[in-house]
Design a protein around this motif. Sequence first.
Motif, mmCIF file in Angstrom:
data_model
loop_
_atom_site.group_PDB
_atom_site.id
_atom_site.type_symbol
_atom_site.label_atom_id
_atom_site.label_comp_id
_atom_site.label_asym_id
_atom_site.label_seq_id
_atom_site.Cartn_x
_atom_site.Cartn_y
_atom_site.Cartn_z
ATOM 1 N N MET A 106 56.074 29.214 36.006
ATOM 2 C CA MET A 106 56.834 30.160 35.171
ATOM 3 C C MET A 106 55.941 31.105 34.348
ATOM 4 S SD MET A 106 59.732 29.603 36.248
ATOM 5 C CE MET A 106 60.469 28.324 37.250
ATOM 6 N N PRO A 107 54.897 30.605 33.647
ATOM 7 C CA PRO A 107 54.034 31.564 32.925
ATOM 8 C C PRO A 107 53.340 32.546 33.863
ATOM 9 C CG PRO A 107 53.575 29.308 32.215
ATOM 10 C CD PRO A 107 54.505 29.209 33.386
ATOM 11 N N LEU A 108 53.025 32.126 35.080
ATOM 12 C CA LEU A 108 52.414 33.063 36.029
ATOM 13 C C LEU A 108 53.394 34.174 36.370
ATOM 14 C CD1 LEU A 108 50.488 30.714 38.529
ATOM 15 C CD2 LEU A 108 49.483 32.355 36.932
ATOM 16 N N LEU A 131 52.957 38.244 35.840
ATOM 17 C CA LEU A 131 52.913 39.108 37.029
ATOM 18 C C LEU A 131 54.091 40.083 37.094
ATOM 19 C CD1 LEU A 131 51.906 36.373 39.629
ATOM 20 C CD2 LEU A 131 50.460 38.263 38.861
ATOM 21 N N MET A 132 55.173 39.703 36.463
ATOM 22 C CA MET A 132 56.424 40.454 36.594
ATOM 23 C C MET A 132 56.294 41.963 36.316
ATOM 24 S SD MET A 132 59.915 38.975 35.095
ATOM 25 C CE MET A 132 59.553 39.581 33.487
ATOM 26 N N PRO A 133 55.571 42.356 35.256
ATOM 27 C CA PRO A 133 55.515 43.817 35.002
ATOM 28 C C PRO A 133 54.621 44.562 35.994
ATOM 29 C CG PRO A 133 54.777 42.524 33.078
ATOM 30 C CD PRO A 133 54.854 41.603 34.231
ATOM 31 N N THR A 142 42.085 34.530 36.622
ATOM 32 C CA THR A 142 43.421 35.093 36.843
ATOM 33 C C THR A 142 43.609 36.396 36.064
ATOM 34 O OG1 THR A 142 44.291 32.895 37.257
ATOM 35 C CG2 THR A 142 45.894 34.559 36.632
ATOM 36 N N GLU A 143 43.047 36.469 34.870
ATOM 37 C CA GLU A 143 43.220 37.670 34.055
ATOM 38 C C GLU A 143 42.604 38.896 34.741
ATOM 39 O OE1 GLU A 143 41.798 37.147 30.103
ATOM 40 O OE2 GLU A 143 42.332 39.199 29.556
ATOM 41 N N LYS A 144 41.448 38.716 35.348
ATOM 42 C CA LYS A 144 40.819 39.842 36.058
ATOM 43 C C LYS A 144 41.697 40.283 37.236
ATOM 44 C CE LYS A 144 36.012 39.065 34.893
ATOM 45 N NZ LYS A 144 34.870 38.237 35.218
ATOM 46 N N ARG A 145 42.336 39.325 37.871
ATOM 47 C CA ARG A 145 43.207 39.684 39.011
ATOM 48 C C ARG A 145 44.444 40.449 38.523
ATOM 49 N NH1 ARG A 145 43.079 34.027 42.488
ATOM 50 N NH2 ARG A 145 41.301 33.214 41.325
ATOM 51 N N THR A 146 45.013 40.018 37.393
ATOM 52 C CA THR A 146 46.184 40.752 36.908
ATOM 53 C C THR A 146 45.768 42.149 36.424
ATOM 54 O OG1 THR A 146 46.026 39.566 34.805
ATOM 55 C CG2 THR A 146 47.651 38.774 36.336
ATOM 56 N N ASN A 147 44.559 42.261 35.861
ATOM 57 C CA ASN A 147 44.068 43.596 35.483
ATOM 58 C C ASN A 147 43.933 44.490 36.718
ATOM 59 O OD1 ASN A 147 43.943 43.071 32.796
ATOM 60 N ND2 ASN A 147 41.773 42.523 32.783
ATOM 61 N N PHE A 178 46.569 29.657 39.359
ATOM 62 C CA PHE A 178 46.283 28.787 38.219
ATOM 63 C C PHE A 178 46.295 29.577 36.921
ATOM 64 C CE2 PHE A 178 44.079 27.250 41.988
ATOM 65 C CZ PHE A 178 44.696 26.020 42.126
ATOM 66 N N ASN A 179 46.872 28.982 35.873
ATOM 67 C CA ASN A 179 46.901 29.629 34.575
ATOM 68 C C ASN A 179 45.584 29.419 33.844
ATOM 69 O OD1 ASN A 179 49.384 28.037 35.350
ATOM 70 N ND2 ASN A 179 50.282 29.708 34.179
ATOM 71 N N GLU A 180 45.056 28.211 33.966
ATOM 72 C CA GLU A 180 43.829 27.861 33.241
ATOM 73 C C GLU A 180 42.634 28.033 34.158
ATOM 74 O OE1 GLU A 180 43.757 26.894 30.126
ATOM 75 O OE2 GLU A 180 45.950 26.881 29.909
#
Length: 264
Positions: free
Chosen positions: A184-186, A190-192, A152-157, A136-138
């Motif tokens: 798509m925004p996810l 995540l891509m980098p 989600t931000e903590k997971r990408t960190n 989820f983005n939000e």
Amino acid sequence: MKVSNCSHRPIIVPCSLKNFDYQVDPYIGCEHYCYYCYVLQNAETDWSKEIQAHEDMAAQLGQELEKISPQKIYMGYYTDPYQPSEAECRQTRIALEVMLERGFSASILTKSDLVCRDIDILKEMKDASVSVSVAFNENSTRRLFEANTIDTEKRTNALWKLQDAGIKTSALICPVIPFVTDVMPLIDSLMPLTETIWIYGLSIEQTSGPNWRNVVGILKEHYPHSHDKIKQAVLAKDHPYWKDLREKLLHLQDKRGLHLSIHL
Ligand code: SF4
């Protein structure tokens, strides 16, 4: 959260995933309590109140590992190894320590950044890897479907930290809920952070199961104008939603040279 003891149950069990013979689930039950979770129909406790942990992880796992040759073991199939109680119980950390001592490695799937606590052990293992799952983005949407996960931000960190430490990473976008998950925004975020992104649609095995009942309840309450459309797409894998998404993802893959593993 009550963490009760579970004894006399094997810790290492056969794994049906490709490339893995065995899996270890350090807990029985998952306090993340994602309402769409496929394991809910086999829940042995009310995950909002109680989960179980193996009584003597170090001794029992040590004995069980003696019976198999050193290899990479999957962690996170039936339960999240880094659900909140792990911060105190340290069942997963103990399991990793025992595995490392005996020359085993781990492939971990989690929704939590607590995995970063164990980077020191994962770095010592041969070819350890971590997959982080997001859907989820939000955060307001995430809270509707996942009662007790981190944002989600903590997971990408966490993926940044793992990658920075030299741990092999991948990401899962799972589950894609039609017309809810903005894929798509996810992918952009995540891509980098990873070479491979796995993408799975919401899968419902039985419409009489608790996970589908939960999802239907959430959709009716929070998506009153689109819940029928969403339900139809979830239950029909030949629905145009999935075909359109597959085509968009394949196009993106070609255009940007990504490695997407698409399971829709
Ligand atoms: S984190 Fe995984 S195992 Fe835990 S409740 Fe969510 S989907 Fe189920």
